[in-house]
Design an enzyme around this catalytic site. Structure first.
Site, mmCIF file in Angstrom:
data_model
loop_
_atom_site.group_PDB
_atom_site.id
_atom_site.type_symbol
_atom_site.label_atom_id
_atom_site.label_comp_id
_atom_site.label_asym_id
_atom_site.label_seq_id
_atom_site.Cartn_x
_atom_site.Cartn_y
_atom_site.Cartn_z
ATOM 1 N N GLY A 171 23.475 0.207 45.979
ATOM 2 C CA GLY A 171 22.292 0.963 46.351
ATOM 3 C C GLY A 171 22.239 2.261 45.569
ATOM 4 O O GLY A 171 22.753 2.345 44.450
ATOM 5 N N ASP B 64 38.013 -3.368 40.230
ATOM 6 C CA ASP B 64 36.834 -2.951 39.461
ATOM 7 C C ASP B 64 37.053 -1.550 38.889
ATOM 8 O O ASP B 64 36.143 -0.715 38.926
ATOM 9 C CB ASP B 64 35.584 -2.986 40.342
ATOM 10 C CG ASP B 64 34.291 -2.989 39.517
ATOM 11 O OD1 ASP B 64 34.354 -3.356 38.321
ATOM 12 O OD2 ASP B 64 33.234 -2.624 40.055
ATOM 13 N N GLN C 219 22.676 4.921 40.655
ATOM 14 C CA GLN C 219 22.295 3.695 41.343
ATOM 15 C C GLN C 219 23.137 2.547 40.839
ATOM 16 O O GLN C 219 23.457 2.454 39.652
ATOM 17 C CB GLN C 219 20.806 3.398 41.122
ATOM 18 C CG GLN C 219 20.286 2.206 41.893
ATOM 19 C CD GLN C 219 18.762 2.114 41.849
ATOM 20 O OE1 GLN C 219 18.092 2.942 41.244
ATOM 21 N NE2 GLN C 219 18.215 1.099 42.501
ATOM 22 N N GLY C 220 23.532 1.670 41.757
ATOM 23 C CA GLY C 220 24.312 0.497 41.392
ATOM 24 C C GLY C 220 23.898 -0.685 42.236
ATOM 25 O O GLY C 220 22.862 -0.656 42.918
ATOM 26 N N GLY C 221 24.717 -1.752 42.206
ATOM 27 C CA GLY C 221 24.411 -2.937 42.978
ATOM 28 C C GLY C 221 24.414 -2.672 44.475
ATOM 29 O O GLY C 221 23.731 -3.340 45.252
#
Length: 379
Positions: free
Chosen positions: A72, A185, A68-70
């Site tokens: 979703g 990133d 899970q990340g920013g």
């Protein structure tokens, strides 16, 4: 809107329906945006329906949750024909995630390289937006590299191959793809590993395209991850291929040491990983950086070359850092004469303390968008 769209597309073929829905979501762009051409740039991207993905993920059950990340949640899925997939499901509460979703579709659908994760398609239905990728059996690099129980799976040969694979993937983005892509990133969690531990760069939500002879850009919104951001980007919002090179250098040192740059502080001195590596390199003790779980079965010259390349990539001044084409050459040539690195840009998430008073120093700190960067003069 969805009903009208369905009525207009129900008599069309799968590719036409895919193009219609992607166009409605603003995902079909004009080539003029990037290359000056005026023809429509259609995406040859399969469109999965929501029901297919629901079945594949067993209704998005927790047992299939990969991470899970920013953006979703990412789920593992299995298509009816037996193909394993990874489904990146946009959270309905993620405002910025919509733009990242569109950005990733626009970019990665056009990119093909063995060291980039492959996008199989997307799902855009009702309020659902999902990206469907090839499934990576060994998940992300950080899940193994920074795990005490698993890091021994990464012997030196595998670590070196991962470093070289990431370098080739970045070279493709910067120089050999249709467009010049700045990832912005690059970090251990955005490098995925397949069954043979081959690395694949992922997550292009923050990436940007450079057109023509453009070499750098400026942004008021600094995005990225503590510990991987180049000083000029964190402080001034300037990003270029050289800011990606900085992130790659951090990643190289993390792979060699098995330590995170963010949160690593040398006992009683509170240096981050870059400062620690710089100190040991300067006194001829670079091999002390090697992760003990690697054992003694590694070629010292190759390890030292990787450390030197890593330090060259994280130099404070962007113009001093090598390009990725030079990095690939330095990594692949045993006899190449490498330049000596100058001091790195120290990007920290908290205050850095210098305890060595034998050399005068100047501490310069600046905070931009909650990112604190501290740099010290070389000793």
């Amino acid at each position: 809107m969805q009903r009208v769209l369905k009525e207009k597309t129900e008599h069309k073929g799968p590719h036409e329906r895919s193009q219609d829905i992607l166009t409605s979501e603003g995902l079909i762009v004009n080539k003029r945006d990037y290359s000056g051409e005026s023809t429509t740039d259609e995406l040859e991207l399969p469109l999965f329906d929501f029901g297919t993905i629901t079945v594949a993920t067993d209704n998005f059950c927790d047992e299939n949750k990969l991470g899970q990340g920013g953006f979703g949640i990412v789920y593992k899925g299995l298509l009816v024909e037996g193909q394993e997939i990874a489904v990146k499901r946009l959270s309905k509460n993620s405002g910025q995630g919509v733009e990242e979703f569109k950005n990733e579709v626009r970019l990665i659908a056009r990119l093909q390289h063995r060291n980039l994760v492959r996008l199989l398609g997307c799902c855009v239905e009702m309020e659902e937006k999902m990206l469907i990728y090839e499934y990576m059996e060994n998940k992300s690099l950080d899940s193994i590299l920074f795990n005490k129980e698993k890091r021994s799976l990464l012997g030196w040969r595998r670590r070196f191959n991962i470093i070289c694979g990431i370098a080739r993937g970045l070279l493709y983005l910067h120089q050999d793809s249709r467009f010049r892509i700045i990832h912005r990133d690059l970090k251990a969690s955005n490098v995925l590993l397949d069954r043979e531990m081959n690395p694949k760069i992922s997550d292009f939500g923050m990436a940007r395209i450079f057109g023509g002879d453009q070499t750098e850009a400026n942004t008021m919104r600094v995005v990225g991850t503590y510990g991987y951001m180049a000083p000029e980007y964190a402080m001034d919002g300037i990003f270029s291929v050289k800011s990606d090179v900085f992130s790659f250098g951090v990643l190289v040192l993390e792979i060699v040491t098995g330590k995170k740059n963010r949160g690593f502080y040398h006992a009683n001195q509170e240096h981050n990983l870059l400062g620690h590596a710089w100190r040991l390199w300067g006194v001829g003790k670079g091999l002390e950086l090697v992760d003990p779980s690697v054992g003694d079965s590694y070629p010292p010259n190759e390890v030292m070359r990787c450390i030197q390349v890593g330090l060259l990539c994280v130099q404070e001044r962007a113009e001093d850092r090598p390009t990725m084409s030079t990095v690939v050459l330095m990594l692949s040539s045993e006899n190449a004469l490498l330049p000596q690195p100058t001091h790195p840009g120290f990007c920290l998430g908290r205050h850095l303390v210098e305890t060595d008073s034998s050399t005068s120093k100047q501490d310069e700190s600046c905070t931009v968008n909650r990112v604190t960067v501290t740099m010290l003069d070389a000793r």
